[in-house]
Scaffold this motif. Structure first.
Motif, short mmCIF file in Angstrom:
data_model
loop_
_atom_site.label_atom_id
_atom_site.label_comp_id
_atom_site.label_asym_id
_atom_site.label_seq_id
_atom_site.Cartn_x
_atom_site.Cartn_y
_atom_site.Cartn_z
N TYR A 104 0.92 -1.44 0.18
CA TYR A 104 -0.70 0.05 0.04
C TYR A 104 1.10 1.33 0.30
O TYR A 104 0.84 2.53 -0.75
CB TYR A 104 -0.48 -0.05 1.00
CG TYR A 104 -1.50 1.57 1.63
CD1 TYR A 104 -2.74 1.60 0.84
CD2 TYR A 104 -1.10 2.47 2.36
CE1 TYR A 104 -3.29 2.32 0.34
CE2 TYR A 104 -1.63 3.56 1.97
CZ TYR A 104 -3.05 3.82 1.12
OH TYR A 104 -3.89 4.84 0.93
N GLN A 161 1.94 4.83 -3.17
CA GLN A 161 1.19 6.02 -2.93
C GLN A 161 2.89 6.89 -2.38
O GLN A 161 3.10 8.08 -1.42
CB GLN A 161 0.74 6.08 -0.69
CG GLN A 161 -0.44 5.17 -0.28
CD GLN A 161 -1.78 6.18 -1.71
OE1 GLN A 161 -1.52 7.48 -1.50
NE2 GLN A 161 -2.52 5.07 -2.03
N LYS A 203 4.02 10.12 -1.00
CA LYS A 203 2.74 10.86 0.16
C LYS A 203 3.25 11.35 1.24
O LYS A 203 3.85 9.70 1.78
CB LYS A 203 1.53 10.42 -0.18
CG LYS A 203 1.10 10.43 -1.59
CD LYS A 203 -0.24 10.35 -1.68
CE LYS A 203 -0.69 10.12 -3.43
NZ LYS A 203 -1.63 9.38 -4.01
N ARG A 218 -1.61 12.10 4.21
CA ARG A 218 -2.52 11.83 2.66
C ARG A 218 -3.34 10.22 3.15
O ARG A 218 -4.05 9.84 2.82
CB ARG A 218 -2.04 10.88 1.88
CG ARG A 218 -1.61 12.75 0.48
CD ARG A 218 -3.13 13.09 0.49
NE ARG A 218 -2.58 14.56 0.27
CZ ARG A 218 -3.28 15.55 0.80
NH1 ARG A 218 -4.82 14.83 1.83
NH2 ARG A 218 -3.16 16.63 0.50
N TYR A 219 -2.78 9.32 4.31
CA TYR A 219 -3.41 8.26 4.87
C TYR A 219 -2.69 7.62 6.40
O TYR A 219 -2.20 8.39 6.81
CB TYR A 219 -2.93 7.28 3.72
CG TYR A 219 -1.20 6.66 3.97
CD1 TYR A 219 -0.83 5.75 4.84
CD2 TYR A 219 -0.43 7.85 2.37
CE1 TYR A 219 0.93 5.67 4.50
CE2 TYR A 219 0.45 7.20 2.56
CZ TYR A 219 1.10 6.26 3.66
OH TYR A 219 2.34 6.51 3.58
#
Length: 381
Positions: A228, A232, A235, A304-305
């Motif tokens: 994951y 990204q 980010k 962002r996450y």
């Protein structure tokens, strides 16, 4: 006096903003009018401005009670950036030596200081109470007010001593602020602070830019997370784990896999913690792996996450942690890995605690489980 103030001009002059956000202006007017004020505002909604601006306008020194040493330092630095006078804001907590504290006291008594941050455990010290009795206090702000309530996700017993101490130092208006409060917690806060008559301001907690997802936690969780993060590229993200040991292990695993990550937890010495936090804020790294000790007052707008490696202990805490994503209004992905076994582990942790606390803990866990296992839209929940 409060009527004459042009708040928009003051905002521009002191903070460089053109307009207020949400109900900031109404909150500030209420406080300037000398009324007790209760503020329920999501993380990132601009809570601190609600006491910073009035402190600059009113005579005397505002006392802000906050449990977070890192946050105090951040906010004091920020206030000093805006002002020509370094003494405009100070804090008193366990990290200061006697000389530093004497300097703070001198600045306050000379009238330079508009804003004084105090840790609750410093507020309860006899010598500080005696000192504050000599100060012209404009108002008291109780930040992270949910710490007062045993039903809150971050109960701190010393918070329950705040009201008696305010009465001792001298009664002035009180503004209590929190980003998470169920009705039960809210009532608890108001009752305990003796402000049942306060004007209450609530902001909406729906953040449409955040996307919530729960994924099954399998033996491949580490691979899933690495995959994951690699998707990204470039980010910023935060990964929350329950144990310090897991934080260390995961940070190391990510590094080995070529991901710029660092750990953060309360067991690390504060110099390393600050260094790692700054590396994240300054984008020298992409990912911070942390226990919930991280993030109180971390204002990085472009996270962002937010990934939860373990199921959180309460939905309230979860809301606050995921609320650190997408504060600039851009997208924020909130992903939780869930397996029922983790709940059982958390229940085990509670076994040594007082029965009342166990009961509350169980309730909170049930809510979290319902969230994880639901088929409804998670943001609605």
């Amino acid at each position: 006096m409060a009527k004459e103030v042009n708040l928009t001009e003051e905002l521009k002059r002191n903070f460089g903003f053109d307009t207020f956000k949400g109900n900031q202006e109404a909150i500030i007017r209420n406080l300037l009018a000398g009324k007790d004020t209760f503020v329920l505002m999501p993380t990132g909604g601009g809570k601190s401005l609600c006491y910073q601006l009035p402190s600059l306008i009113l005579d005397g020194t505002a006392i802000v009670i906050s449990p977070l040493i890192a946050l105090m330092k951040n906010q004091v630095d920020a206030m000093r950036n805006f002002s020509a006078e370094d003494g405009v804001a100070h804090f008193i907590n366990s990290s200061l030596n006697k000389t530093a504290i004497d300097q703070v006291k001198t600045d306050i008594l000379s009238g330079k200081t508009k804003l004084l941050y105090v840790a609750p455990e410093s507020l309860t010290k006899e010598e500080n109470i005696d000192f504050l009795k000599q100060v012209n206090v404009s108002f008291y702000a109780v930040d992270e007010a949910h710490c007062i309530s045993e039903w809150g996700h971050d109960f701190r017993p010393e918070y329950r001593r705040i009201r008696p101490i305010i009465n001792e130092i001298g009664v002035r208006p009180v503004i209590a602020l929190t980003a998470t409060a169920t009705p039960k917690v809210q009532h608890d806060i108001q009752k305990n602070l003796g402000m049942l008559e306060a004007t209450v301001f609530k902001s909406s907690f729906n953040r449409p830019n955040l996307y919530y997802e729960v994924r099954p936690k399998t033996a491949n969780i580490d691979k899933d997370i690495i995959k994951y993060i690699k998707s990204q590229e470039g980010k910023s993200g935060i990964i929350y784990c329950l144990s310090r040991k897991k934080v260390e292990e995961l940070a190391e695993l990510l590094q080995v896999n070529g991901i710029r990550a660092l750990p953060y937890h309360a067991g690390m010495d504060s110099a390393t913690r600050t260094q790692n936090q700054d590396a994240f804020l300054l984008e020298k790294i992409d990912v911070i792996v942390a226990t919930i000790a991280f993030g109180m007052g971390i204002d990085k707008p472009d996270v962002r996450y937010v990934i939860h490696y373990d199921i959180p202990k309460s939905l309230e805490g979860y809301y606050q942690e995921t609320g650190r994503a997408g504060r600039d209004g851009g997208e924020g992905q909130c992903i939780t890995f869930y397996i029922n076994k983790d709940l059982q582990k958390l229940e085990k942790f509670m076994q040594g605690k007082p029965i009342a606390e166990q009961e509350i803990g169980k309730q909170l866990l049930l809510e979290t489980a319902a969230y994880a296992e639901s088929s409804l839209c998670r943001r609605k929940i």
